[in-house]
Enzyme design. Structure first.
Site, PDB file in Angstrom:
ATOM      1  N   ARG A   1       0.803  -1.206  -0.017  1.00  0.00           N
ATOM      2  CA  ARG A   1      -0.095  -0.086  -0.067  1.00  0.00           C
ATOM      3  C   ARG A   1       0.919   1.418   0.019  1.00  0.00           C
ATOM      4  O   ARG A   1       0.473   2.292  -0.446  1.00  0.00           O
ATOM      5  CB  ARG A   1      -1.152   0.000   1.106  1.00  0.00           C
ATOM      6  CG  ARG A   1      -2.182   1.150   1.094  1.00  0.00           C
ATOM      7  CD  ARG A   1      -3.092   1.036   2.275  1.00  0.00           C
ATOM      8  NE  ARG A   1      -3.907  -0.112   1.654  1.00  0.00           N
ATOM      9  CZ  ARG A   1      -5.260   0.166   1.219  1.00  0.00           C
ATOM     10  NH1 ARG A   1      -5.591   1.411   0.802  1.00  0.00           N
ATOM     11  NH2 ARG A   1      -6.128  -0.695   0.986  1.00  0.00           N
TER      12      ARG A   1
ATOM     13  N   GLU B   1     -10.132   5.956   6.601  1.00  0.00           N
ATOM     14  CA  GLU B   1      -8.678   6.260   6.569  1.00  0.00           C
ATOM     15  C   GLU B   1      -8.224   7.540   5.996  1.00  0.00           C
ATOM     16  O   GLU B   1      -7.506   8.072   6.246  1.00  0.00           O
ATOM     17  CB  GLU B   1      -8.092   5.256   5.955  1.00  0.00           C
ATOM     18  CG  GLU B   1      -8.168   3.983   6.740  1.00  0.00           C
ATOM     19  CD  GLU B   1      -7.400   2.549   6.047  1.00  0.00           C
ATOM     20  OE1 GLU B   1      -6.594   2.143   6.455  1.00  0.00           O
ATOM     21  OE2 GLU B   1      -8.197   2.082   5.169  1.00  0.00           O
TER      22      GLU B   1
END
Length: 757
Positions: free
Chosen positions: A306, A710
């Site tokens: 990520r 997030e």
């Protein structure tokens, strides 16, 4: 609007968490014997004094584990209890149980570790990399030819960027209750984001099949990623003691032990190189990320990619090469944290742009705006850019903040003032939504309609204060055409919905809400088909709305005289199933980890933040003045819930960027292990915040919404550069530094012409 009942209970202090559950008769309490240093070996444990303390004392070590002594998921490198050696300070060596917590803790203090041999620890990821002590292998994503592109650039700059770890600081610390059952199985109440993950680990530790392990999670008092994998050891230890004693066992960490023994956000040390044209176009970018993974793999193999996926930020860069390496050190295993590796990568590209802007004599916002992604571009990992709102949110945020006038006013202020300087920074956001491991993008739901018309919903989603339960209530109520008060979200249980994924990656509503919707649509079809037969009307003309069965005639509705409850009772009398299991797997995902190309995300979230700061040049202190945020929410399912997520995530991100200084000493001991030595944001720290939602339908997620948990954390990165800009206004001759968080100590060192890093 009816609010989430949990919110009322929270305000009144009536919400029950793991530690609030009434203790069963004969419950035993746990304490742990932990490693005294960052790395070492030992021969044995002396337990006689501890066992003599009280008749209820029992002590368990690795030899008492009936199954496999292993917590690992991606790599089997993390024992539940150490066996002859330890790899970080605070690693569990033995479990002590007694009839009270105080006796258990006293007994644990009497256990002696003998034959200790201290070994030199490795704490720095670059040192671990040089030693070849890495986890799995490095990963590289690339597009174009960076080396050829650098040769054609007007300027090429390079540098180093470091970002520190971050303590989760959830209000509810780690804990679990284990209850042995007469079936030979175990029932566990755990504070976890991943009940099925706990089920799998406990089954492995006890050597039992998964169907004999039931895990329940009603709610969490915060998690932020810290209870995804790292809730497992506490549940497994409680279950181990319950297995051997035949009694219920409770394990609950106090704040100090929780900070001392649990993993945090991964610190990173990174190198960057960026090449630009004379007018500010980014032509090439390279970065090497050295992830401090800690002593065990944990979730590092999922977090590192990520970082790579977000390494180019919100920008279209034609030539990219980014490499990430998981470096094994003798610190507590680092773990999931809100943003999951994304913030670390985004900080590096913003550092590179800032350095490039200095070389070109431009404001960084000029370079940011020129290079924003647009629909039709392609991400460096091969995914097409679609439905992109990078430019729109940037322009709207700049307009909202009055960016040009703000920058002019700050320059004028800085010319006229020596004791104070002002700075500002812009941060454009692009963040992908999905688990980056394709298999994890699935979920189930079980919906029951009771004969009085009320509805019970079970999913794999865990409520941890983020409002996922509230959103699923809204989805179900709207789908069935009933009042929200008719819908109840059940505790998350492995026996109700099996094989669930963690509630993480901002997918809780996307996956579980969609699974619930699928189940509701199945139930709705049954009810409407039967009602149509009964009334002699076309099924497609019937709808439930506000608890009533209506006939839709064009744009109007006609009453049938029947209610939702009437239809439910008719179905029950007709022996029609009023329960349904729904399943959803996010479509369109694929990724080739060998070629490092594919489409790992369902969609992306965009947005922009502008933050201003004022620096006291004499003292090195600073204050954030204002923050403007325009955030891409899709069609918000609940504006209050989403606003709370944006504000809370921003505060947490700003804390990581500027305040929260996670420190380990040279021996690997956590120095910031209390709330007096680890500072978190408070109201005085947070600037005046102005948030605007950019709402456009997102057909790729449930009810046209977007994940919100997030992405807003990343806006806090702008805070770092706002202060850095003020520092550069005070000391323009000094070279910028990129060492997050931007603490007052680092600011003062810069002003005093010392090395802030």
């Amino acid at each position: 609007m009816t609010r989430n009942p949990d919110a009322v209970f929270n305000v009144l202090g009536k919400t029950l968490y793991v530690d609030d559950i009434a203790e069963s008769a004969g419950v035993l309490h746990c304490a742990l014997v932990t490693s005294p240093s960052a790395r070492g070996t030992y021969v044995s444990l002396e337990t006689a004094a501890a066992l003599a303390l009280h008749p209820s004392v029992r002590i368990f070590s690795a030899t008492d584990i009936p199954g496999e002594n292993q917590l690992g998921t991606a790599v089997m490198d993390e024992p539940l209890l150490a066996e002859g050696s330890w790899e970080y300070r605070g690693q569990s060596i033995a479990l002590v149980v007694a009839c009270s917590r105080s006796i258990a803790r006293k007994a644990a203090s009497l256990v002696r570790i003998t034959g200790i041999k201290e070994l030199k620890p490795v704490l720095d990821p670059r040192e671990a990399f040089q030693n070849g002590d890495i986890i799995l292998s490095s990963r590289t994503q690339r597009v174009g030819d960076t080396q050829a592109a650098f040769a054609d650039c007007a300027i090429v700059v390079s540098g180093r960027a470091d970002s520190g770890g971050q303590e989760h600081m959830y209000l509810e610390t780690q804990g679990a209750l284990a209850f042995p059952e007469d079936s030979g199985g175990m029932r566990i109440v755990s504070g976890t984001q991943s009940p099925s993950g706990i089920q799998k680990i406990v089954a492995r530790i006890l050597g039992l099949p998964m169907h004999l392990i039931e895990v329940e999670t009603r709610r969490l008092g915060g998690a932020f990623g810290g209870k995804e994998d790292q809730a497992s050891p506490w549940a497994a230890l409680a279950a181990l003691a319950a297995f051997h004693t035949g009694k219920p066992v409770k394990l609950y960490l106090n704040r100090h032990d929780d900070m001392f023994m649990t993993g945090k956000r991964h610190p990173y040390s990174s190198d960057f190189k960026i090449g630009l044209s004379s007018d500010g176009m980014i032509l090439a970018y390279e970065a090497d990320f050295y992830q401090n993974s800690g002593a065990a793999t944990d979730l590092s193999p999922a977090i590192l990619p990520r970082t790579l996926f977000h390494a180019a930020g919100a920008y279209h860069i034609p030539n990219v090469r980014v490499t990430g390496t998981m470096c094994r050190t003798n610190l507590v295993p680092f773990t999931a944290f809100r943003g999951f590796g994304g913030p670390q990568g985004l900080f590096v590209i913003e550092s590179a742009i800032y350095e490039g802007a200095l070389a070109l004599g431009m404001d960084p916002s000029v370079i940011q705006k020129k290079n924003l992604l647009a629909s039709g571009d392609t991400f460096h990992y091969g995914m097409p850019v679609t439905d992109c709102h990078a430019s729109e949110t940037f322009e709207r945020c700049a307009q909202k903040a009055g960016l040009h006038d703000l920058q002019v006013a700050q320059a004028d202020f800085n010319r006229k003032n020596r004791a104070f300087k002002k700075g500002s920074a812009v941060f454009p956001l692009c963040f992908g939504i999905s688990f980056t491991k394709e298999m994890m993008n699935q979920g189930g739901a079980l919906v029951h309609i009771y004969t009085d018309g009320s509805v019970g919903v079970s999913t794999g989603a865990v409520e941890m204060g983020q409002g996922v339960g509230r959103k699923i209530v809204l989805i179900v109520a709207h789908a069935l055409g009933v009042a929200e008060e008719k819908v109840r979200i059940e505790a998350t249980r492995t026996s109700s919905v099996a094989n669930t994924m963690p509630t993480a990656a901002s997918t809780g509503t996307d996956i579980n809400g969609m699974a619930a919707l699928v189940a509701c649509e199945q139930l709705l079809e049954r009810l409407l088909r039967l009602s149509a037969q009964k009334l002699g009307l076309p099924q497609k003309s019937l709808v439930f709305k506000n608890g009533f069965l209506l006939v839709k005639e064009g744009d109007t509705f006609r009453e049938t005289g029947k209610t939702f409850t009437d239809a439910v009772r008719l179905a029950h009398e007709s022996r029609v199933d009023l329960s349904s299991h729904g399943f959803y797997a996010t479509p369109g995902l694929f990724y080739d980890s060998v070629a490092e190309k594919g489409s790992p995300f369902c969609y992306h979230v965009y947005g922009c933040a502008v933050i201003t700061a004022t620096l006291d040049v004499v003292h090195g202190t600073y204050a954030f003045d204002e923050a403007y945020i325009v955030h891409d929410t899709g069609i918000s399912l609940d504006r209050l819930v989403d606003m709370g997520q944006v504000e809370g995530a921003f505060a947490q991100g700003l804390g990581w960027a500027a305040l929260e200084d996670l420190k380990f000493d040279d021996s690997g001991k956590l120095a910031s292990d209390t709330l007096s030595t680890y500072k978190v944001p408070d109201n005085a720290f947070i600037p005046e915040l102005r948030v605007e939602f950019y709402e456009r339908a997102n057909p790729l997620a449930v009810s046209n919404s977007k994940g919100v948990g997030e992405p807003p954390l990343m806006y806090g990165i702008a805070g770092y550069f706002a202060v850095l800009s003020a520092l550069k206004a005070a000391r323009p001759e000094r070279r910028a530094f990129y060492d997050l968080p931007m603490t007052a100590e680092k600011a003062l060192a810069f002003l005093m012409e010392e090395d802030p890093c």
